[in-house]
Motif scaffolding. Structure first.
Motif, mmCIF file in Angstrom:
data_model
loop_
_atom_site.group_PDB
_atom_site.id
_atom_site.type_symbol
_atom_site.label_atom_id
_atom_site.label_comp_id
_atom_site.label_asym_id
_atom_site.label_seq_id
_atom_site.Cartn_x
_atom_site.Cartn_y
_atom_site.Cartn_z
ATOM 1 N N LYS A 102 0.827 -1.201 0.000
ATOM 2 C CA LYS A 102 0.000 0.000 0.000
ATOM 3 C C LYS A 102 0.868 1.260 0.000
ATOM 4 O O LYS A 102 0.882 2.023 0.973
ATOM 5 N N PRO A 103 1.595 1.501 -1.089
ATOM 6 C CA PRO A 103 2.447 2.702 -1.124
ATOM 7 C C PRO A 103 1.643 3.991 -1.004
ATOM 8 O O PRO A 103 2.155 4.998 -0.521
ATOM 9 N N GLU A 104 0.384 3.958 -1.455
ATOM 10 C CA GLU A 104 -0.437 5.163 -1.358
ATOM 11 C C GLU A 104 -0.745 5.519 0.095
ATOM 12 O O GLU A 104 -0.886 6.705 0.447
ATOM 13 N N VAL A 105 -0.837 4.505 0.966
ATOM 14 C CA VAL A 105 -1.055 4.763 2.389
ATOM 15 C C VAL A 105 0.196 5.372 3.010
ATOM 16 O O VAL A 105 0.123 6.312 3.811
ATOM 17 N N VAL A 106 1.351 4.853 2.642
ATOM 18 C CA VAL A 106 2.613 5.415 3.130
ATOM 19 C C VAL A 106 2.744 6.863 2.687
ATOM 20 O O VAL A 106 3.100 7.743 3.483
ATOM 21 N N GLN A 107 2.440 7.139 1.420
ATOM 22 C CA GLN A 107 2.533 8.518 0.919
ATOM 23 C C GLN A 107 1.571 9.427 1.670
ATOM 24 O O GLN A 107 1.923 10.564 2.021
ATOM 25 N N ALA A 108 0.362 8.942 1.921
ATOM 26 C CA ALA A 108 -0.622 9.749 2.642
ATOM 27 C C ALA A 108 -0.135 10.062 4.053
ATOM 28 O O ALA A 108 -0.285 11.195 4.542
ATOM 29 N N PHE A 109 0.459 9.074 4.721
ATOM 30 C CA PHE A 109 0.941 9.299 6.082
ATOM 31 C C PHE A 109 2.108 10.279 6.091
ATOM 32 O O PHE A 109 2.188 11.162 6.950
ATOM 33 N N VAL A 110 3.016 10.143 5.142
ATOM 34 C CA VAL A 110 4.149 11.062 5.052
ATOM 35 C C VAL A 110 3.648 12.480 4.785
ATOM 36 O O VAL A 110 4.043 13.437 5.470
ATOM 37 N N ASP A 111 2.783 12.646 3.795
ATOM 38 C CA ASP A 111 2.284 13.978 3.448
ATOM 39 C C ASP A 111 1.547 14.623 4.625
ATOM 40 O O ASP A 111 1.749 15.807 4.925
ATOM 41 N N ALA A 112 0.698 13.839 5.276
ATOM 42 C CA ALA A 112 -0.079 14.387 6.387
ATOM 43 C C ALA A 112 0.825 14.760 7.558
ATOM 44 O O ALA A 112 0.614 15.780 8.230
ATOM 45 N N SER A 113 1.847 13.942 7.817
ATOM 46 C CA SER A 113 2.773 14.245 8.907
ATOM 47 C C SER A 113 3.563 15.519 8.604
ATOM 48 O O SER A 113 3.803 16.347 9.499
ATOM 49 N N ILE A 114 3.977 15.687 7.351
ATOM 50 C CA ILE A 114 4.670 16.917 6.943
ATOM 51 C C ILE A 114 3.775 18.129 7.184
ATOM 52 O O ILE A 114 4.203 19.147 7.751
ATOM 53 N N GLU A 115 2.528 18.032 6.780
ATOM 54 C CA GLU A 115 1.590 19.131 7.013
ATOM 55 C C GLU A 115 1.424 19.399 8.496
ATOM 56 O O GLU A 115 1.315 20.559 8.928
ATOM 57 N N GLY A 116 1.406 18.324 9.285
ATOM 58 C CA GLY A 116 1.281 18.480 10.730
ATOM 59 C C GLY A 116 2.445 19.243 11.334
ATOM 60 O O GLY A 116 2.269 20.092 12.215
ATOM 61 N N TRP A 117 3.665 18.967 10.837
ATOM 62 C CA TRP A 117 4.838 19.668 11.366
ATOM 63 C C TRP A 117 4.846 21.125 10.949
ATOM 64 O O TRP A 117 5.183 22.013 11.752
ATOM 65 N N TYR A 118 4.495 21.417 9.704
ATOM 66 C CA TYR A 118 4.388 22.817 9.307
ATOM 67 C C TYR A 118 3.376 23.544 10.196
ATOM 68 O O TYR A 118 3.613 24.667 10.646
ATOM 69 N N SER A 119 2.239 22.911 10.430
ATOM 70 C CA SER A 119 1.186 23.519 11.237
ATOM 71 C C SER A 119 1.634 23.714 12.681
ATOM 72 O O SER A 119 1.391 24.770 13.283
ATOM 73 N N TYR A 120 2.307 22.723 13.245
ATOM 74 C CA TYR A 120 2.701 22.805 14.651
ATOM 75 C C TYR A 120 3.717 23.915 14.888
ATOM 76 O O TYR A 120 3.659 24.623 15.895
ATOM 77 N N LEU A 121 4.655 24.075 13.963
ATOM 78 C CA LEU A 121 5.719 25.058 14.155
ATOM 79 C C LEU A 121 5.337 26.454 13.670
ATOM 80 O O LEU A 121 5.871 27.443 14.185
ATOM 81 N N ASN A 122 4.437 26.563 12.714
ATOM 82 C CA ASN A 122 4.107 27.863 12.148
ATOM 83 C C ASN A 122 2.720 28.368 12.514
ATOM 84 O O ASN A 122 2.417 29.542 12.285
#
Length: 339
Positions: free
Chosen positions: A228-248
């Motif tokens: 399920k590479p699409e699930v891995v990509q979704a988790f990576v993308d969402a986590s990246i967005e989470g870090w941008y949101s948390y710090l900014n």
């Protein structure tokens, strides 16, 4: 009994056919993909981006039902991940993926949320220590797990010797009472504890002195990656967005969940850690400035692995590519979230 014209036209069979047609047009309703992600320690600000993605619904918007499982004493995330007890885990340093390759474990690193490993050495303010090189020959408190990793790097880079080692038991009391003490720590933790006790330490971030390790990596089982590479990509993308949101953005949603999972955590400690991550560019610096948060590069993995091989930590034929996959990062995802 008389019926209005609308009711006279109603036909149950025709109504059902319309519903089925709408479903066909919209496509099947997909259930959220469930994924268990284990952090590397009890809940803290260093996990803030993951908690932010959960608290603000970012994971849900990516079609994921994520269960964040805190680590802690006696919790070996590498072992649990290799055994299939969890889907993904947070790798604290670049040694984690290399260890998995050496052990033959089916585990792959797919993103590095920290461009800089937060490991530090800290001293009291003193005139005779202005750089890491100045610490040569002086006693240094080092934790047992670091003797065969970070310490060997320090020996190679700065000529440190084993006779300098003093055991660090994760209690900074000896440091506080000894103005000549030098101690290992974490940028977001030990300096704050020392400051609260009345000692404002001088901090030396190893990452700013040539230590190439990534940190806060997302590591997943190879089975999930292939199936399920699409699930891995979704988790990576969402986590990246989470870090941008948390710090900014507003970190309050994540902080509330962090304190729920770790009742001993307080607002001041969280605020200090978040501020240091921003001040030192732990998340958004280096390659992440152009490639986006989560970035990893072949050149850096090659350089880090080659250096650790020279130190004798890994065999010469170990191939880091067996434990790292760059396909899911370096796309600039989420860069629009920068202020």
């Amino acid at each position: 009994m008389r019926f209005g014209p609308g009711l006279r036209l109603f036909r149950p069979g025709r109504f059902l056919a319309c519903i089925l047609a709408l479903v066909a047009l919209c496509g099947p309703v997909r259930a959220a993909e469930t994924l268990t992600f284990m952090t590397d320690w009890v809940a803290q600000a260093e996990h803030g981006g993951f908690y932010q993605a959960l608290a603000t619904g970012i994971y849900a918007r990516h079609g994921l039902e994520v269960k964040l499982r805190p680590g802690g004493p006696g919790m070996d995330s590498q072992r649990l991940l290799a055994a299939g007890a969890i889907d993904a885990a947070m790798g604290s340093s670049g040694f984690f993926p290399l260890n998995m390759v050496q052990a033959g474990a089916p585990v792959v690193a797919v993103a590095a949320l920290f461009q800089k490993d937060p490991t530090i050495l800290m001293t009291h303010p003193r005139d005779d220590v202005r750089t890491l090189a100045d610490m040569k020959g002086k006693p240094i408190h080092i934790g047992d797990p670091s003797v065969n990793t970070i310490w060997r790097w320090l020996k190679s880079r700065y000529g440190f010797e084993d006779r300098q080692i003093r055991k660090y038991t994760f209690n900074i009391a000896p440091f506080l009472v000894d103005p000549t003490a030098i101690q290992q720590g974490y940028l977001t933790s030990e300096p704050f504890t020392a400051a609260k006790a009345g000692v404002t330490p001088r901090v030396f971030l190893l990452a700013d002195n040539g230590f190439l390790s990534y940190s806060a990596m997302i590591m997943v089982r190879r089975e999930l990656l292939e199936r399920k590479p699409e699930v891995v990509q979704a988790f990576v993308d969402a986590s990246i967005e989470g870090w941008y949101s948390y710090l900014n953005g507003d970190p309050a949603p994540a902080n509330a969940l962090i304190k729920r999972d770790n009742p001993e955590m307080d607002d001041d400690t969280i605020a200090y850690a978040r501020a240091r991550m921003l001040d030192y560019g732990i998340v958004d610096s280096g390659d992440a400035a152009t490639l986006g948060v989560g970035a990893m590069t072949e050149a850096r993995w090659e350089a880090f692995t080659a250096e650790m091989k020279r130190l004798g930590l890994y065999p010469a034929d170990l191939d880091w590519r067996q434990g790292v996959d760059l396909r899911f990062v370096n796309k600039g995802h989420g860069r629009g979230e920068r202020p």
